[in-house]
Write a protein that holds these residues in place. Structure first.
Motif, mmCIF file in Angstrom:
data_model
loop_
_atom_site.group_PDB
_atom_site.id
_atom_site.type_symbol
_atom_site.label_atom_id
_atom_site.label_comp_id
_atom_site.label_asym_id
_atom_site.label_seq_id
_atom_site.Cartn_x
_atom_site.Cartn_y
_atom_site.Cartn_z
ATOM 1 N N ALA A 21 20.879 6.532 -0.909
ATOM 2 C CA ALA A 21 21.378 5.313 -1.595
ATOM 3 C C ALA A 21 20.134 4.718 -2.571
ATOM 4 C CB ALA A 21 21.402 4.252 -0.368
ATOM 5 N N PRO A 22 20.487 4.109 -3.565
ATOM 6 C CA PRO A 22 19.665 3.360 -4.370
ATOM 7 C C PRO A 22 18.574 2.504 -3.572
ATOM 8 C CG PRO A 22 21.950 3.111 -4.981
ATOM 9 C CD PRO A 22 21.848 3.513 -3.907
ATOM 10 N N GLY A 23 17.150 2.832 -4.006
ATOM 11 C CA GLY A 23 16.140 2.025 -3.478
ATOM 12 C C GLY A 23 16.047 0.570 -3.330
ATOM 13 N N GLU A 24 16.798 0.086 -4.375
ATOM 14 C CA GLU A 24 16.979 -1.514 -4.578
ATOM 15 C C GLU A 24 18.005 -1.944 -3.563
ATOM 16 O OE1 GLU A 24 19.445 0.142 -8.126
ATOM 17 O OE2 GLU A 24 17.682 0.631 -6.932
ATOM 18 N N TRP A 145 11.686 0.191 8.299
ATOM 19 C CA TRP A 145 10.890 -0.244 6.871
ATOM 20 C C TRP A 145 9.888 0.634 7.066
ATOM 21 C CZ3 TRP A 145 11.624 -2.906 2.952
ATOM 22 C CH2 TRP A 145 10.572 -3.451 2.225
ATOM 23 N N ASN A 146 9.389 1.282 7.955
ATOM 24 C CA ASN A 146 8.133 1.928 7.845
ATOM 25 C C ASN A 146 8.688 3.393 7.100
ATOM 26 O OD1 ASN A 146 5.266 2.871 8.337
ATOM 27 N ND2 ASN A 146 6.297 4.501 9.781
ATOM 28 N N ARG A 147 9.929 3.830 7.399
ATOM 29 C CA ARG A 147 10.335 4.957 6.868
ATOM 30 C C ARG A 147 11.155 5.057 5.914
ATOM 31 N NH1 ARG A 147 12.788 7.690 12.747
ATOM 32 N NH2 ARG A 147 10.952 7.815 13.622
ATOM 33 N N ALA A 151 8.486 2.464 -0.602
ATOM 34 C CA ALA A 151 8.290 2.334 -2.069
ATOM 35 C C ALA A 151 8.292 0.970 -2.714
ATOM 36 C CB ALA A 151 9.557 3.068 -2.453
ATOM 37 N N ASP A 152 8.395 0.002 -1.735
ATOM 38 C CA ASP A 152 8.678 -1.515 -2.110
ATOM 39 C C ASP A 152 7.389 -1.848 -2.183
ATOM 40 O OD1 ASP A 152 10.333 -3.944 -2.669
ATOM 41 O OD2 ASP A 152 8.997 -4.638 -0.783
ATOM 42 N N PRO A 157 3.051 -6.733 3.067
ATOM 43 C CA PRO A 157 3.557 -8.331 3.386
ATOM 44 C C PRO A 157 4.912 -8.272 4.429
ATOM 45 C CG PRO A 157 2.913 -8.295 1.201
ATOM 46 C CD PRO A 157 2.900 -6.890 1.629
ATOM 47 N N VAL A 158 5.982 -7.395 4.183
ATOM 48 C CA VAL A 158 7.004 -7.322 5.000
ATOM 49 C C VAL A 158 6.864 -6.736 6.272
ATOM 50 C CG1 VAL A 158 9.129 -6.327 5.381
ATOM 51 C CG2 VAL A 158 8.444 -7.550 3.198
#
Length: 374
Positions: A21-24, A145-147, A151-152, A157-158
């Motif tokens: 899926a798109p990263g965004e 989130w770690n996986r 790229a973010d 911070p997250v």
């Protein structure tokens, strides 16, 4: 929100976990998770203060705020489960099980209050299920989130915020004593935070008059060893695991500073609105600093040396806070038997951080393949 909705609609087809899926889109979903968890934390923080003032109400504003966050969580889990976007199989299972446990615990908690009355203590079985459900969701978020979020540009911070949710979930139980010690002092001054009906209800449950014993049982029902032991083993234990797995200097200190700032802001807002206030566990900052400094030691004895340093720093800071600010009653001798399990946790966490998690996952995958072939 419109852009995210458009992306979700464009990819609203059934897919297996791990689907491309798109990263965004992946990033946007996790950021909505952050919003949902913020609402849940705000609702829970307000809720415990509310229950030290008034009798319980299922539709109290803090419950409604927490419910908004829960509804968002349900929607996000549905999106992940149906589309397979932003999760792998393990991540999705953590999220699903966490949500499932929470949704089962919520009505059980309502029934428990109907049957047992006040049950304000945070240390009850139905409340434990609520914490367990939230904790499982937080673990799923951290793994996912770690996986999928590296790229973010806001990855770190997250990540710190997600560890904050784990810390807050553990430390929420200790807030009963943190509110209780000031609540008991307010009653002794003749200016109780709680309404008379709440205090009388608590006394009636003990079948005794509204006296010091009744109020103490309502405000401080746990033994004195529990508060510091729980803070060190679960609160500082969470910070230790975060420091080891994240691998960046001052991670533990960063997370605890964020947590203490949040507690101070909540304290100020609740005080301004006339709600009961609590002590703030400032002593955890000393423990977090000791964690970050100890993790830089290059010695095989680091788990033992670090556990001793962290325990000593935390208990010394707690003694100072108790003497000069305010803190719940604490048995400082409990440090002698806290340091041993903390050293054990330290050794386990370092094993996980050095590749133990990957080896466990590989073993579980091999077991699943063996079952499929069988």
């Amino acid at each position: 929100m419109a852009d995210v909705a458009a992306l979700v609609r464009a990819h609203w087809t059934r897919g297996a976990p791990g689907r491309d899926a798109p990263g965004e889109l992946v990033t946007a979903l996790y950021r909505w998770w952050v919003v949902a968890m913020v609402l849940k934390i705000l609702g829970a923080t307000w809720d415990i203060s509310w229950h030290f003032r008034w009798l319980r109400d299922d539709l109290a504003p803090p419950h409604l705020l927490n419910t908004v966050g829960t509804v968002m969580v349900i929607g996000l889990v549905v999106i992940h489960s149906y589309t397979g976007i932003g999760v792998d199989r393990a991540t999705l299972r953590w999220m699903q099980w966490g949500l499932g446990v929470f949704l089962v615990a919520a009505p059980l908690d309502v029934i428990n209050h109907r049957v047992n009355g006040l049950d304000i203590t945070a240390w009850s079985p139905s409340h434990a299920l609520l914490y367990l459900g939230t904790g499982l969701m937080s673990v799923g978020l951290l793994v996912g989130w770690n996986r999928h979020g590296r790229a973010d540009r806001y990855f770190y911070p997250v990540t710190c915020f997600l560890w904050f949710t784990v810390l807050d979930n553990f430390m929420f139980l200790n807030q009963h004593q943190e509110y209780g010690v000031l609540g008991l002092a307010a009653w002794e001054r003749g200016t109780p935070y709680a309404e008379d009906s709440l205090l009388q209800f608590a006394a009636d449950q003990l079948h005794r008059p509204l006296d010091y014993i009744a109020v103490e049982n309502f405000t401080l029902p746990t033994p004195d060893w529990l508060y510091p032991s729980w803070a060190v083993l679960t609160g500082l234990g969470t910070l230790l695991l975060a420091r080891i797995l994240v691998g960046r200097r001052w991670t533990a200190t960063t997370i605890i500073v964020g947590y203490l700032v949040f507690r101070c802001v909540a304290w100020a807002l609740l005080a301004a609105a006339g709600f009961p206030i609590s002590t703030v566990p400032f002593f955890l900052l000393a423990g977090a600093l000791a964690i970050d400094l100890s993790c830089q030691l290059m010695t095989r004895m680091r788990p033992l040396v670090g556990a001793a340093a962290v325990t000593a720093a935390a208990y010394a800071a707690l003694w100072l806070q108790h003497a000069y600010i305010a803190a719940p009653p604490s048995d400082f001798a409990s440090a002698l038997y806290v340091v041993v399990p903390l050293a054990g946790l330290w050794g386990l966490f370092e094993h996980l951080g050095s590749g133990g998690v990957r080896r466990i996952e590989q073993h579980l995958a091999a077991v699943r393949d063996w079952r499929v072939r069988g």
